[in-house]
Write an enzyme that holds these catalytic residues in place. Structure first.
Site, PDB file in Angstrom:
ATOM      1  N   SER A 176       0.662  -1.057  -0.078  1.00 42.93           N
ATOM      2  CA  SER A 176      -0.002  -0.111   0.079  1.00 42.93           C
ATOM      3  C   SER A 176       0.686   0.974   0.049  1.00 42.93           C
ATOM      4  O   SER A 176       0.385   2.414  -0.316  1.00 42.93           O
ATOM      5  CB  SER A 176      -1.001   0.022   1.245  1.00 42.93           C
ATOM      6  OG  SER A 176      -0.099   0.221   2.239  1.00 42.93           O
ATOM      7  N   HIS A 204      -5.332  -3.357  -2.302  1.00 39.06           N
ATOM      8  CA  HIS A 204      -4.898  -2.509  -3.595  1.00 39.06           C
ATOM      9  C   HIS A 204      -4.550  -3.262  -4.922  1.00 39.06           C
ATOM     10  O   HIS A 204      -4.266  -2.406  -5.875  1.00 39.06           O
ATOM     11  CB  HIS A 204      -3.651  -1.871  -3.119  1.00 39.06           C
ATOM     12  CG  HIS A 204      -3.732  -1.050  -1.967  1.00 39.06           C
ATOM     13  ND1 HIS A 204      -4.376   0.294  -2.082  1.00 39.06           N
ATOM     14  CD2 HIS A 204      -3.689  -1.116  -0.603  1.00 39.06           C
ATOM     15  CE1 HIS A 204      -4.523   0.763  -0.773  1.00 39.06           C
ATOM     16  NE2 HIS A 204      -4.054  -0.193   0.215  1.00 39.06           N
ATOM     17  N   LYS A 235     -12.178   0.336  -2.017  1.00 36.94           N
ATOM     18  CA  LYS A 235     -10.860   0.974  -2.788  1.00 36.94           C
ATOM     19  C   LYS A 235     -11.486   0.939  -4.141  1.00 36.94           C
ATOM     20  O   LYS A 235     -12.357   2.044  -4.381  1.00 36.94           O
ATOM     21  CB  LYS A 235      -9.977   0.290  -2.440  1.00 36.94           C
ATOM     22  CG  LYS A 235      -9.270   0.507  -0.999  1.00 36.94           C
ATOM     23  CD  LYS A 235      -7.740  -0.149  -0.832  1.00 36.94           C
ATOM     24  CE  LYS A 235      -7.405   0.167   0.403  1.00 36.94           C
ATOM     25  NZ  LYS A 235      -8.137  -0.209   1.675  1.00 36.94           N
TER      26      LYS A 235
END
Length: 400
Positions: A176, A204, A235
């Site tokens: 990240s 991610h 996300k």
């Protein structure tokens, strides 16, 4: 009371005291921050789906049909049709037998690790894993071996020492803070050789890497070799919540043994429906993923043309190392004055001496505004005298 005031003062003296900023608009490539329009370059809304009309409509419709909340944990009376639908679709998307929803990525990681690494075993964690993985290892009753970042030889050495006690290797898929990708094929081979499970956090990676945005596991050509995948809805999928994908048996085990799942109220139907709508948009039009990759390449190239170091990764996370927390936050504020919001990242999120600006690209950014942001960053860094002084990205302290 005094100790709290003293700790806050100490954080302020070290440049580590945080405050909340207020965004007064939907999450898009540009937002209203504290009343000012700015280019947003620090959001994890990678595909711009948080404010997509279909995602918003799905959340609103679910609120009207199913209500604002689930009312209880899944094992009591909070298990609802939207949860089941999204779990089935997530399992299909990731290529696994089953999926289980959690309230957040933090809950998913802490719950899965603690359940899969019992007392008397050893769990192996990459040095730069997310804090939720670190805390999951701490909560587990197993011993934790922290191997150097992406160092498969160090991991192999630790596995040999643990012998039959090795229970779980856990890693971020895309890290990240640095944006680099774990060496998953090598990790999978070590896991099989030492007969332990491999768990990959795709927070991610989902929607950002791999074929159709299916993540780093798919990008590595792996499937069942990875025993557990953790992903997030908050996300690239633009909603909130998280999930674990695994075999049906393993998911049933987590349903019975993962304490954050058992003792948390089920995710609200509107966020679940929003996640499902976003997943359908991702699956139906993977061009969003290609645009994200293209935009990331544009920003990296523009930074490099300005002489700014951003590391060797190629994902949508573009770190600019600064060093100390003070200069990093000063650079962040200088960019904000120019209309670019790129948050400074400092300890404890990153180790002492490795503070940085962490730029995150969205598929909905325009190429020219990314180039303009790179030029503004370079000019501000030169004015502050840190353009050439930035240290290389540093490793985190051992997280056991």
């Amino acid at each position: 009371m005094t100790d709290v005031a003293e700790r806050l003062a100490e954080l302020g003296d070290r440049g580590l005291r945080r405050r909340l900023r207020l965004i007064d608009s939907p999450q898009g490539p540009r937002v209203l921050l504290d009343g000012r329009p700015v280019l947003l370059l620090c959001s994890n809304n990678y595909l711009g789906l948080a404010d997509h009309p279909e995602v918003r409509a799905a959340a609103a419709e679910a609120a009207m049909r199913w209500g604002a909340g689930a009312g209880a944990s899944r094992l009591i009376s909070g298990n609802m049709t939207p949860h089941r639908r999204l779990e089935q679709r997530l399992a299909e998307f990731k290529g696994y037998e089953a999926a289980l929803l959690f309230g957040s990525g933090y809950l998913a990681n802490t719950g899965a690790i603690a359940a899969l690494a019992p007392r008397g075993t050893v769990v192996f964690s990459d040095q730069l894993n997310h804090a939720s993985i670190v805390d999951g290892c701490r909560l587990a009753r197993a011993e934790t071996f922290v191997y150097r970042h992406r160092d498969v030889e160090h991991l192999a050495w630790g596995l040999c020492r643990a012998r039959e006690k090795a229970s779980l290797i856990v890693t971020d898929g895309v890290f990240s803070m640095d944006g680099d990708i774990a060496p998953l094929p090598e990790l999978a081979r070590l896991a099989r050789r030492h007969r332990c499970r491999l768990m990959v956090d795709e927070a991610h990676a989902t929607g950002a890497v791999g074929p159709g945005g299916r993540g780093s596991v798919a990008a590595a050509g792996l499937g069942e070799e990875v025993d557990v995948i953790v992903g997030t809805l908050g996300k690239a999928l633009g909603s909130y919540g998280a999930f674990v994908c695994a075999t049906g048996e393993l998911v049933e085990y987590l349903l019975n043994c993962a304490r954050p799942f058992i003792f948390s109220t089920a995710p609200p139907p509107p966020t679940v429906a929003a996640g499902l709508a976003a997943l359908q948009l991702l699956a139906s039009d993977p061009r969003r993923v290609e645009q994200l990759r293209s935009n990331a390449a544009v920003l990296r190239a523009a930074m490099a043309a300005e002489g700014l170091p951003t590391g060797d990764a190629e994902t949508q996370i573009v770190p600019l190392p600064v060093g100390d927390a003070g200069p990093a936050m000063e650079l962040s504020e200088r960019l904000l004055e120019g209309g670019v919001f790129a948050q400074g990242i400092r300890p404890p999120t990153v180790p002492e001496g490795s503070s940085r600006l962490r730029f995150t690209v969205m598929s909905t950014h325009r190429e020219q505004e990314l180039r303009d942001a790179a030029r503004l960053t370079a000019a501000a860094a030169r004015e502050l005298g840190i353009a050439r002084a930035a240290a290389p990205l540093a490793s985190a302290p051992l997280a056991a």
